[in-house]
Design a protein around this motif. Structure first.
Motif, PDB file in Angstrom:
ATOM      1  N   ASP A 180       0.855   4.039  -2.877  1.00 32.15           N
ATOM      2  CA  ASP A 180       0.570   5.503  -2.456  1.00 32.15           C
ATOM      3  C   ASP A 180       1.740   6.291  -2.903  1.00 32.15           C
ATOM      4  O   ASP A 180       1.537   7.647  -3.405  1.00 32.15           O
ATOM      5  N   HIS A 227       1.636   4.759   7.865  1.00 27.45           N
ATOM      6  CA  HIS A 227       0.614   3.923   7.888  1.00 27.45           C
ATOM      7  C   HIS A 227       0.806   2.957   9.044  1.00 27.45           C
ATOM      8  O   HIS A 227      -0.301   2.642   9.543  1.00 27.45           O
ATOM      9  N   GLN A 265       0.940  -1.362   0.094  1.00 29.91           N
ATOM     10  CA  GLN A 265       0.018   0.004  -0.072  1.00 29.91           C
ATOM     11  C   GLN A 265       0.901   1.235   0.184  1.00 29.91           C
ATOM     12  O   GLN A 265       0.584   2.250  -0.495  1.00 29.91           O
ATOM     13  N   HIS A 267      -7.241   7.029   3.346  1.00 30.65           N
ATOM     14  CA  HIS A 267      -7.297   5.758   3.950  1.00 30.65           C
ATOM     15  C   HIS A 267      -8.108   6.024   5.448  1.00 30.65           C
ATOM     16  O   HIS A 267      -8.619   5.047   5.754  1.00 30.65           O
TER      17      HIS A 267
END
Length: 259
Positions: A13, A247, A9, A133
């Motif tokens: 991104d 994240h 992810q 997100h």
């Protein structure tokens, strides 16, 4: 989310147009700063070589009595460089050390400069991640510019102190590789985790995350640091580092707040 999913992810991104635009800023600014520092340092180095005192002694025996003759000379201006370059071995050694030491310092300074630069971009990168997100997670944050500057000075001072304290280990093969990287990794880890955590968490949440995930975060920052040692990687990867750790902290905060 597994570690593999976080990594994938983060890559997705990073490859978005907005993040790539952010990634260009550290690259451009760092290149300009590093070129300026390199030429300034090179100029100082050549100036220091501007004058060299050469002295040689020779003792001969005349009628059983020793006589010592001393020859002294000053090499000034470009004479020292001509002296070094007049012999193949000295020419090769001088060139070798200039490029090796220059390249070594350039990589380390590039990491230091890039970390300082991305500190200003971190809030924008994390806000973008938040919109994409984590809209259900409030970005509280706990820092301010004065606090950030104080910590940057503090971490820089400790890094410099570590450089001096570890000098004895720099002369031990293999051990010196680790020893010389400890101070900069310390700065890298402290600044990167502070920039990310202070934009997302409260102080209490940071303490919880550090207590339960200290080793996990250290492993991540260590791997990111090793990647940054690859020439020019820090220029392009600085924003990715923020995304990857972003994240991690968002997900940990989500667990703490039971969202």
């Amino acid at each position: 989310m597994s570690e593999k999913d976080i990594l994938l992810q983060s890559i997705k991104d990073f490859l978005t147009p907005k993040m790539l635009k952010y990634a260009l800023l550290p690259f451009i600014i760092s290149i300009i700063v590093m070129y300026i520092l390199f030429f300034v340092a090179a100029g100082i180095g050549v100036e220091q070589l501007g004058t060299m005192h050469v002295e040689s002694s020779q003792t001969t025996m005349q009628n059983g009595i020793p006589h010592t003759e001393t020859l002294e000379a000053e090499l000034e201006g470009s004479a020292i460089m001509k002296f070094l370059m007049s012999y193949t071995i000295t020419s090769w050694l001088a060139t070798f050390f200039i490029y090796i030491i220059g390249g070594f310092l350039t990589i380390y300074l590039s990491i230091f400069v890039a970390i300082i630069i991305i500190g200003f971009l971190t809030p924008f990168v994390l806000k973008e991640l938040h919109l994409r997100h984590y809209r259900d997670i409030e970005m509280v944050g706990y820092s301010n510019p004065i606090h950030a500057i104080f910590l940057a000075i503090k971490y820089s001072a400790i890094m410099i102190l570590l450089f001096f304290l570890l000098i004895p280990f720099y002369f031990i093969p293999l051990v010196n590789i680790v020893a010389i990287n400890i101070p900069l990794y310390y700065f890298f880890h402290k600044m990167l985790t502070f920039d990310v955590s202070s934009s997302i968490c409260t102080k209490e949440e940071v303490k919880q995350i550090e207590f339960f995930n200290k080793n996990n975060i250290r492993v991540k920052t260590l791997l990111l640091y090793l990647v940054s040692l690859v020439p020019f990687a820090i220029f392009f990867g600085a924003i990715f580092f923020v995304i990857y750790l972003g994240h991690t902290y968002f997900l940990e905060v989500k667990k703490i707040r039971n969202i």
